[in-house]
Design a protein around this motif. Structure first.
Motif, PDB file in Angstrom:
ATOM      1  N   LEU A   1     -61.035 -54.755 -29.975  1.00 53.06           N
ATOM      2  CA  LEU A   1     -59.627 -55.145 -29.972  1.00 53.06           C
ATOM      3  C   LEU A   1     -59.183 -55.674 -28.613  1.00 53.06           C
ATOM      4  N   ASN A   2     -59.696 -55.105 -27.563  1.00 53.81           N
ATOM      5  CA  ASN A   2     -59.342 -55.560 -26.227  1.00 53.81           C
ATOM      6  C   ASN A   2     -59.796 -57.001 -26.002  1.00 53.81           C
ATOM      7  N   GLY A   3     -60.942 -57.360 -26.590  1.00 49.55           N
ATOM      8  CA  GLY A   3     -61.465 -58.712 -26.408  1.00 49.55           C
ATOM      9  C   GLY A   3     -60.656 -59.771 -27.136  1.00 49.55           C
ATOM     10  N   ILE A   4     -59.968 -59.397 -28.219  1.00 50.64           N
ATOM     11  CA  ILE A   4     -59.219 -60.389 -28.996  1.00 50.64           C
ATOM     12  C   ILE A   4     -57.710 -60.192 -28.832  1.00 50.64           C
ATOM     13  N   SER A   5     -57.294 -59.512 -27.791  1.00 47.29           N
ATOM     14  CA  SER A   5     -55.879 -59.161 -27.608  1.00 47.29           C
ATOM     15  C   SER A   5     -54.990 -60.375 -27.346  1.00 47.29           C
ATOM     16  N   CYS A   6     -55.582 -61.537 -27.057  1.00 46.23           N
ATOM     17  CA  CYS A   6     -54.778 -62.737 -26.825  1.00 46.23           C
ATOM     18  C   CYS A   6     -54.429 -63.478 -28.111  1.00 46.23           C
ATOM     19  N   ALA A   7     -54.946 -63.043 -29.231  1.00 41.63           N
ATOM     20  CA  ALA A   7     -54.706 -63.735 -30.493  1.00 41.63           C
ATOM     21  C   ALA A   7     -53.228 -63.735 -30.852  1.00 41.63           C
ATOM     22  N   LYS A   8     -52.749 -64.879 -31.332  1.00 35.35           N
ATOM     23  CA  LYS A   8     -51.364 -64.972 -31.766  1.00 35.35           C
ATOM     24  C   LYS A   8     -51.182 -64.355 -33.155  1.00 35.35           C
ATOM     25  N   ARG A   9     -52.260 -64.395 -33.943  1.00 37.67           N
ATOM     26  CA  ARG A   9     -52.190 -63.836 -35.290  1.00 37.67           C
ATOM     27  C   ARG A   9     -53.453 -63.018 -35.519  1.00 37.67           C
ATOM     28  N   LEU A  10     -53.268 -61.770 -35.974  1.00 37.85           N
ATOM     29  CA  LEU A  10     -54.402 -60.864 -36.132  1.00 37.85           C
ATOM     30  C   LEU A  10     -54.390 -60.247 -37.526  1.00 37.85           C
ATOM     31  N   TYR A  11     -55.530 -60.409 -38.242  1.00 40.52           N
ATOM     32  CA  TYR A  11     -55.752 -59.735 -39.518  1.00 40.52           C
ATOM     33  C   TYR A  11     -56.838 -58.695 -39.285  1.00 40.52           C
ATOM     34  N   LEU A  12     -56.503 -57.442 -39.540  1.00 40.63           N
ATOM     35  CA  LEU A  12     -57.400 -56.363 -39.150  1.00 40.63           C
ATOM     36  C   LEU A  12     -57.679 -55.441 -40.323  1.00 40.63           C
ATOM     37  N   SER A  13     -58.959 -55.203 -40.597  1.00 37.04           N
ATOM     38  CA  SER A  13     -59.364 -54.254 -41.628  1.00 37.04           C
ATOM     39  C   SER A  13     -60.506 -53.412 -41.074  1.00 37.04           C
ATOM     40  N   VAL A  14     -60.281 -52.084 -41.005  1.00 35.94           N
ATOM     41  CA  VAL A  14     -61.305 -51.181 -40.485  1.00 35.94           C
ATOM     42  C   VAL A  14     -61.504 -50.025 -41.467  1.00 35.94           C
ATOM     43  N   PRO A  15     -62.073 -50.289 -42.648  1.00 36.75           N
ATOM     44  CA  PRO A  15     -62.158 -49.263 -43.703  1.00 36.75           C
ATOM     45  C   PRO A  15     -63.398 -48.393 -43.623  1.00 36.75           C
TER      46      PRO A  15
END
Length: 520
Positions: free
Chosen positions: A78-92
């Protein structure tokens, strides 16, 4: 490892490879990143400052992962992609674990630490964007109300446009800052919150509002809330209003779509006293509730209405305990939606037979109290629960809908209970088909009605065959009659087809379609 200065799209499909220990990415010009993989042990992601969109879908390799470091692995990603303007996240990762294995892992690594709360806190802490477009939070377990409020307030401070929060237990009131957020366009609160409005509130850009399952105070100022939403187009209400709110009063010149679904939670002994709707530009109306005592509705632009009502065992006025008239209530409701072009009705129609002027007189031409549906082109009416008097309901709608083109009866035609006395001097009684005794057919049959669809057709001699032959006899512009039947053989199909060849057909262009009804 992937190091490239020119990548703009990077979509590694991790399920093609074995479990990996490290992922190292150096992609300074990357715009779109989609990552579907098992969680690696270590992430080193640098220079993703141009990232616009990241879609992350990770799972846990149960047999090969080091559970002692998995939190650090997720946070490293998450720290590496923290600059993203839009984030879709799934951690199941929990979904693939048995209860015993999950318990042992919890005891070893997670005991005394709330993983979900920790995870959300860290994700929000790592968010460096000044604006959040969409924030969706689903709390299926009980969490501290102050923590949930902090999460929501964080999104509000970031100028969120779409906010969707679900809370499974009544342990908090929704933060009042929501109702003064100028950036909100979509607000969904399907969770179990206590709805308390601040003294002053204003939502200047809100277009979609959903309030479901919440606990509303008895005098919740819904109409006042509508007045401070000058752009509102869609409103969805549901949940515990049946217990708490006795009067629904909504007035809005901008509302286009309205859904009110209370039928699963309403109090069956105490119906709502008034439903007052002043919505001159409403196009779509979906209403499910216990039949209220009084209706007053201005819905002159209505295109589509879906009405599902139920009756209470007893109807009392809260003041004088006098019985109320079911029929008056249903007539007022039908008048309110009489401008619709497409109307779906289910349940509660038997209320029409409780008034002083009972429906059995309708076949004599007495339609004074029944509203006119002058714009109705499609009627979808469920008669399956209207045993005994469904003929009168159907005939009343046909006579009151001169422009009707499509008639759908999905639940089929129930059995009739009407017995007519013979005109002979004999005291014997004979059962005569209701439709054979009618003299003047509805005008829509000769001018507009083109298609009729009837579900669960069983070809009963008096009821079903009677009404279908009536349609074929007087339907001058009828082009298609569709019957859903439970046909077991080709012989049954042929015999049923033959029944409809008896008698005169008003329209030579009409086709009879017998379709197999495979519903249980």
């Amino acid at each position: 490892m992937a190091v490239c200065r020119n990548y703009q799209h990077f979509l590694p499909l991790g399920n093609q490879f074995d479990h990996r220990t490290s992922v190292v990415l150096d992609l300074p010009n990357l715009l779109h990143f989609k990552y579907v993989d098992y969680l690696a042990e270590n992430y080193c992601i640098k220079n993703m400052n141009s990232l616009k969109e990241a879609h992350i879908d990770i799972s846990l390799d149960i047999d090969n992962s080091d559970w002692s470091t998995f939190r650090d692995s997720v946070l490293g990603l998450l720290n590496g992609i923290s600059c993203a303007k839009r984030l879709y996240l799934s951690v199941p990762w929990y979904h693939d674990l048995s209860e015993s294995k999950l318990h042992s892992l919890y005891e070893k690594y997670l005991k005394g630490h709330s993983t979900f709360k920790y995870f959300v806190d860290r994700v929000l802490m790592l968010c460096k964007r000044t604006h959040i477009n969409k924030f969706r939070l689903n709390c299926v377990q009980s969490y501290d109300s102050n923590r949930i409020k902090r999460w929501i307030e964080f999104a509000l401070l970031k100028g969120v446009s779409e906010l969707d929060v679900f809370n499974s237990q009544f342990n908090s009131s929704v933060t009042q800052q929501i109702f003064v957020c100028a950036t909100l366009v979509v607000l969904k609160l399907p969770g179990k919150f206590e709805m308390k409005l601040p003294e002053s509130y204003f939502l200047p850009n809100l277009k979609f509002l959903q309030l479901k399952s919440g606990c509303f105070p008895k005098n919740f100022p819904l109409n006042r809330l509508m007045s401070v939403c000058p752009m509102l187009e869609d409103l969805v209400l549901g949940g515990r209003w049946g217990d708490d709110v006795k009067v629904i009063n909504i007035s809005s010149p901008t509302l286009i779509n309205l859904t009110m679904n209370f039928i699963t939670t309403s109090n069956y002994d105490r119906p709502r006293t008034d439903v007052l709707l002043d919505l001159p530009n409403l196009l779509y109306f979906n209403y499910e509730d216990i039949l209220a005592i009084h209706y007053s509705m201005n819905l002159n632009s209505l295109v589509d209405a879906r009405i599902r009502t139920a009756l209470t065992g007893r109807r009392y006025d809260p003041d004088d305990e006098s019985p109320q008239n079911f029929s008056d209530s249903m007539i007022e409701l039908l008048k309110g939606v009489s401008s619709a072009k497409h109307l779906y009705l289910s349940g509660g129609l038997q209320a029409l037979s409780f008034g002083e002027d009972k429906l059995p007189s309708f076949h004599l031409g007495e339609y004074k109290r029944f509203p006119s549906f002058n714009h109705l082109s499609c009627l979808d009416i469920d008669l399956s629960s209207q045993c005994g008097i469904w003929e009168h309901f159907l005939l009343a709608f046909l006579h009151s809908s001169p422009m009707l083109e499509n008639l759908v009866i999905p639940g089929g035609l129930p059995a009739s209970s009407f017995i007519y006395v013979s005109k002979s001097k004999s005291k014997s009684r004979s059962k005569i088909c209701f439709w054979d005794g009618l003299k003047t057919p509805p005008s829509c049959l000769s001018s507009h009605l083109k298609t009729i669809t009837i579900g669960s057709f069983h070809a009963q001699e008096y009821e079903e065959l009677g009404v279908t032959k009536y349609f074929l006899k007087y339907g001058k512009v009828l082009t298609k009659l569709i019957l859903y039947c439970k046909l077991k053989s080709e012989k049954e199909y042929t015999e049923l087809k033959q029944l409809f060849k008896i008698g005169r057909l008003a329209s030579k262009k009409c086709s009879l379609d017998l379709l197999n009804d495979d519903t249980t």
